[in-house]
Design a protein around this motif. Structure first.
Motif, mmCIF file in Angstrom:
data_model
loop_
_atom_site.group_PDB
_atom_site.id
_atom_site.type_symbol
_atom_site.label_atom_id
_atom_site.label_comp_id
_atom_site.label_asym_id
_atom_site.label_seq_id
_atom_site.Cartn_x
_atom_site.Cartn_y
_atom_site.Cartn_z
ATOM 1 N N ILE A 1 -8.439 5.598 -10.938
ATOM 2 C CA ILE A 1 -7.581 4.235 -11.155
ATOM 3 C C ILE A 1 -8.601 3.068 -11.186
ATOM 4 O O ILE A 1 -8.544 2.081 -12.009
ATOM 5 C CB ILE A 1 -6.508 4.059 -9.998
ATOM 6 N N GLY A 2 -9.911 3.117 -10.357
ATOM 7 C CA GLY A 2 -10.584 2.035 -10.239
ATOM 8 C C GLY A 2 -11.234 1.493 -11.638
ATOM 9 O O GLY A 2 -10.756 0.423 -11.898
ATOM 10 N N PRO A 3 -11.750 2.203 -12.451
ATOM 11 C CA PRO A 3 -12.243 1.449 -13.877
ATOM 12 C C PRO A 3 -11.001 1.036 -14.568
ATOM 13 O O PRO A 3 -11.319 0.065 -15.439
ATOM 14 C CB PRO A 3 -12.961 2.786 -14.417
ATOM 15 N N ASP B 1 -9.354 7.305 -6.597
ATOM 16 C CA ASP B 1 -10.536 6.039 -6.824
ATOM 17 C C ASP B 1 -11.175 6.230 -8.104
ATOM 18 O O ASP B 1 -11.235 5.008 -8.776
ATOM 19 C CB ASP B 1 -11.521 6.120 -5.818
ATOM 20 N N LEU B 2 -11.762 7.331 -8.540
ATOM 21 C CA LEU B 2 -12.441 7.365 -9.972
ATOM 22 C C LEU B 2 -11.603 7.078 -11.062
ATOM 23 O O LEU B 2 -12.108 6.666 -12.049
ATOM 24 C CB LEU B 2 -13.075 8.862 -9.811
ATOM 25 N N TYR C 1 -8.162 -0.158 -13.661
ATOM 26 C CA TYR C 1 -7.673 -1.382 -13.192
ATOM 27 C C TYR C 1 -8.605 -2.485 -13.194
ATOM 28 O O TYR C 1 -8.078 -3.564 -13.748
ATOM 29 C CB TYR C 1 -7.467 -1.202 -11.607
ATOM 30 N N TRP C 2 -9.992 -2.291 -13.141
ATOM 31 C CA TRP C 2 -10.871 -3.307 -13.363
ATOM 32 C C TRP C 2 -10.553 -3.887 -14.698
ATOM 33 O O TRP C 2 -10.476 -5.000 -14.907
ATOM 34 C CB TRP C 2 -12.314 -2.702 -13.027
ATOM 35 N N ARG C 3 -10.663 -2.975 -15.915
ATOM 36 C CA ARG C 3 -10.809 -3.364 -17.461
ATOM 37 C C ARG C 3 -9.632 -3.851 -17.559
ATOM 38 O O ARG C 3 -9.364 -4.842 -18.365
ATOM 39 C CB ARG C 3 -11.153 -2.210 -18.033
ATOM 40 N N ARG D 1 0.884 -1.155 -0.005
ATOM 41 C CA ARG D 1 -0.015 0.056 -0.095
ATOM 42 C C ARG D 1 0.781 1.144 0.028
ATOM 43 O O ARG D 1 0.681 2.234 -1.002
ATOM 44 C CB ARG D 1 -1.034 0.188 1.239
ATOM 45 N N THR E 1 0.923 3.930 -3.322
ATOM 46 C CA THR E 1 -0.183 5.206 -2.970
ATOM 47 C C THR E 1 0.935 6.445 -2.962
ATOM 48 O O THR E 1 0.359 7.473 -3.107
ATOM 49 C CB THR E 1 -0.766 5.098 -1.803
ATOM 50 N N ARG F 1 -10.842 10.672 -3.404
ATOM 51 C CA ARG F 1 -11.911 10.220 -4.293
ATOM 52 C C ARG F 1 -11.457 10.254 -5.729
ATOM 53 O O ARG F 1 -11.996 9.384 -6.529
ATOM 54 C CB ARG F 1 -13.293 10.956 -3.973
#
Length: 212
Positions: free
Chosen positions: A176-178, A173-174, A180-182, A138, A142, A170
């Motif tokens: 990297i999240g999508p 998150d908005l 990383y998922w894809r 972590r 980060t 926030r």
């Protein structure tokens, strides 16, 4: 592609010699060990990786490894740190939309790197069982990204594009999240204009001030 650590320029001949008996770490040996770590991780994963196997693959003795890193965790974190620190200057396009779009472009490139697609997911699995690994991973992942997100949000607030008190976490998150998922989880390439549309969604999700 292997991440290479930045090295210091060669010392001039007039520079003071190292004290007698001091260990001189050869850079070619260090790079051979890093390459071996990456190959071992791809082959057997973190849990089955051993210093002995790394040394054999690098063509060195175990002592050469332990002179540089005190454990396989520190060795792997060195590799991840080099990856996480590369190519991430804070964007400065003059607008929140432009900064977010530029950040998405850089993050998409980094998440296609073998360290992101192979090494980090393996470490995250180990993190679920080992609090020491979880905390270390972590911190490595980060430390740079949080600073960049803070710079982007601060600049947008100063321009009046975002309200005071907008949380940089926030924004991260908005962004990297999508991606990383894809790119890492389901391993699908990005459709045309995906980054443009995602940038719009991130800006809207942050509560951008209309007309700013």
């Amino acid at each position: 592609m292997l991440v290479r650590m930045t090295t210091e320029p060669a010392a001039p001949q007039s520079a003071r010699r190292a004290p007698a008996g001091a260990a001189v770490l050869r850079e070619d040996v260090t790079e051979a060990i890093r390459a071996a770590v990456f190959e071992e991780l791809a082959s057997v994963g973190f849990s089955k990786m051993s210093i002995e196997a790394i040394a054999r693959r690098a063509g060195v003795g175990k002592t050469a490894v332990y002179r540089r890193w005190r454990s396989k965790l520190h060795l792997v974190l060195d590799l991840v740190s080099a990856f996480a620190a590369q190519g991430l200057p804070a964007p400065d396009t003059g607008s929140l939309q432009g900064d977010v779009r530029a950040l998405l472009e850089v993050m998409a490139q980094l998440l296609r790197h073998p360290v992101a697609s192979q090494v980090i997911p393996d470490l995250l699995v180990e993190s679920a069982r080992n609090p020491e690994i979880a905390e270390a991973v972590r911190g490595v992942l980060t430390q740079g990204q949080e600073g960049i997100a803070a710079d982007v949000v601060r600049a947008a607030v100063e321009r009046g594009e975002l309200p005071e008190g907008t949380e940089p976490a926030r924004a991260l998150d908005l962004v990297i999240g999508p991606l990383y998922w894809r790119l890492v989880v389901i391993r699908e390439d990005l459709p045309p204009r995906y980054l443009d549309e995602l940038a719009c969604a991130v800006v809207a999700g942050l509560g951008a001030v209309p007309g700013a």
